[in-house]
Scaffold this motif. Structure first.
Motif, PDB file in Angstrom:
ATOM      1  N   ASP A  25      46.879  36.744  37.518  1.00  0.00           N
ATOM      2  CA  ASP A  25      45.559  36.167  37.244  1.00  0.00           C
ATOM      3  C   ASP A  25      45.116  36.355  35.790  1.00  0.00           C
ATOM      4  OD1 ASP A  25      45.237  35.379  39.858  1.00  0.00           O
ATOM      5  OD2 ASP A  25      44.008  37.105  40.422  1.00  0.00           O
ATOM      6  N   LYS A  26      45.798  37.244  35.080  1.00  0.00           N
ATOM      7  CA  LYS A  26      45.459  37.609  33.699  1.00  0.00           C
ATOM      8  C   LYS A  26      44.119  38.334  33.620  1.00  0.00           C
ATOM      9  CE  LYS A  26      48.162  33.774  31.822  1.00  0.00           C
ATOM     10  NZ  LYS A  26      48.198  32.588  30.939  1.00  0.00           N
ATOM     11  N   THR A  27      43.756  39.002  34.730  1.00  0.00           N
ATOM     12  CA  THR A  27      42.569  39.839  34.704  1.00  0.00           C
ATOM     13  C   THR A  27      42.918  41.274  34.319  1.00  0.00           C
ATOM     14  OG1 THR A  27      42.804  40.272  37.080  1.00  0.00           O
ATOM     15  CG2 THR A  27      41.358  38.446  36.414  1.00  0.00           C
ATOM     16  N   ALA A  28      44.218  41.580  34.222  1.00  0.00           N
ATOM     17  CA  ALA A  28      44.684  42.889  33.772  1.00  0.00           C
ATOM     18  C   ALA A  28      45.970  42.693  32.977  1.00  0.00           C
ATOM     19  CB  ALA A  28      44.927  43.829  34.946  1.00  0.00           C
ATOM     20  N   ASP A  29      46.190  43.595  32.042  1.00  0.00           N
ATOM     21  CA  ASP A  29      47.436  43.600  31.274  1.00  0.00           C
ATOM     22  C   ASP A  29      48.450  44.558  31.867  1.00  0.00           C
ATOM     23  OD1 ASP A  29      46.280  41.915  29.183  1.00  0.00           O
ATOM     24  OD2 ASP A  29      45.122  43.701  28.638  1.00  0.00           O
ATOM     25  N   ALA A  30      47.957  45.529  32.647  1.00  0.00           N
ATOM     26  CA  ALA A  30      48.834  46.514  33.266  1.00  0.00           C
ATOM     27  C   ALA A  30      48.229  46.933  34.599  1.00  0.00           C
ATOM     28  CB  ALA A  30      49.019  47.735  32.367  1.00  0.00           C
TER      29      ALA A  30
END
Length: 257
Positions: A158-163
């Motif tokens: 979702d690209k709501t987190a990078d990790a």
């Protein structure tokens, strides 16, 4: 935001840097049936060979018995990954595959010396052959579920987190997911220490990454940890193996009373 799904074919390369068009066509290990989360899960593991795995379980178990427990834990882990609806499943293996390996996995060799190098290059090698987010776990948490793995992959897709990151109860970590793989995020982090998890988390934070945390899990290094994990996974191969191996000792204790 809705997670992306992946329905295409990923590029398969034999060795890093070898163009895919120079190799004979191969069917991908993952299935294109249904809607798959556009991510990949990597299991980093050792071949469960006596004397090389679960050495902290000996004693009370023999090296052969400890290897049986390791094989059961690995089998449960791989079965969970196989049931997770991701685009690709990878086993980064130190050793040779055995009957415990189910279908549906791409197998890659480990490279590097320390565990930090092996983790970093397993992530990088998976990412270079398929440019999708990568979630990496080990073979010591057979209680992991498809829902937990999906929860680790979805924020990256979702690209709501990078990790995404899961701490282990003993101070290590049981899961590391990255949307974009940079080996420098892992290389040099001291491994197999009580502060490995906090140190790895600090490295991600220092890089300015947005991090989604997963629940803390117990990984199996000691007999007490093995008993605790077996207790919460009563139908697992691991629990059955532990019960079978402990039965003779329990019978001997009962006979001595």
């Amino acid at each position: 935001m809705t997670a992306d799904v992946y329905t295409g074919r990923h590029r398969r390369e034999g060795a890093l840097g070898v163009p895919a068009h120079s190799l004979p066509p191969q069917a991908p290990a993952w299935s294109t049936t249904g809607r798959l989360l556009a991510a990949q899960v990597v299991v980093i593991a050792k071949e469960p060979y006596p004397g090389r795995v679960k050495t902290r379980l000996t004693p009370p178990f023999t090296p052969v018995e400890a290897a049986e427990l390791a094989a059961a834990s690995l089998s449960d882990t791989l079965a969970t990954v196989a049931a997770t609806t991701v685009a690709r499943r990878v086993l980064a293996l130190d050793g040779t595959p055995g009957r415990w390996l189910p279908g549906g996995f791409d197998v890659i060799g480990q490279r590097g010396h320390g565990l930090d190098e092996r983790i970093a290059w397993a992530l990088a090698d998976a990412r270079v052959t398929l440019p999708l987010p990568v979630v990496l776990i080990g073979m010591d948490t057979p209680q992991v579920t498809p829902e937990l793995l999906a929860a680790a992959a979805r924020p990256l897709v979702d690209k709501t987190a990078d990790a995404t990151f899961g701490m282990a109860e003993d101070g290590g970590f049981w899961l590391l997911g990255l949307r974009e793989v940079d080996p420098g995020l892992i290389l040099g982090v001291p491994m197999s220490r009580p502060d490995t998890g906090p140190r790895q988390l600090a490295r991600l934070q220092q890089a300015g990454l947005r991090i989604t945390m997963l629940p803390e899990l117990t990984d199996i290094d000691t007999v007490r940890e093995a008993e605790r994990v077996a207790a919460v996974t009563p139908g697992s191969r691991f629990a059955a193996c532990l019960a079978r191996l402990r039965e003779p000792a329990e019978q001997a204790i009962a006979a001595a009373r």
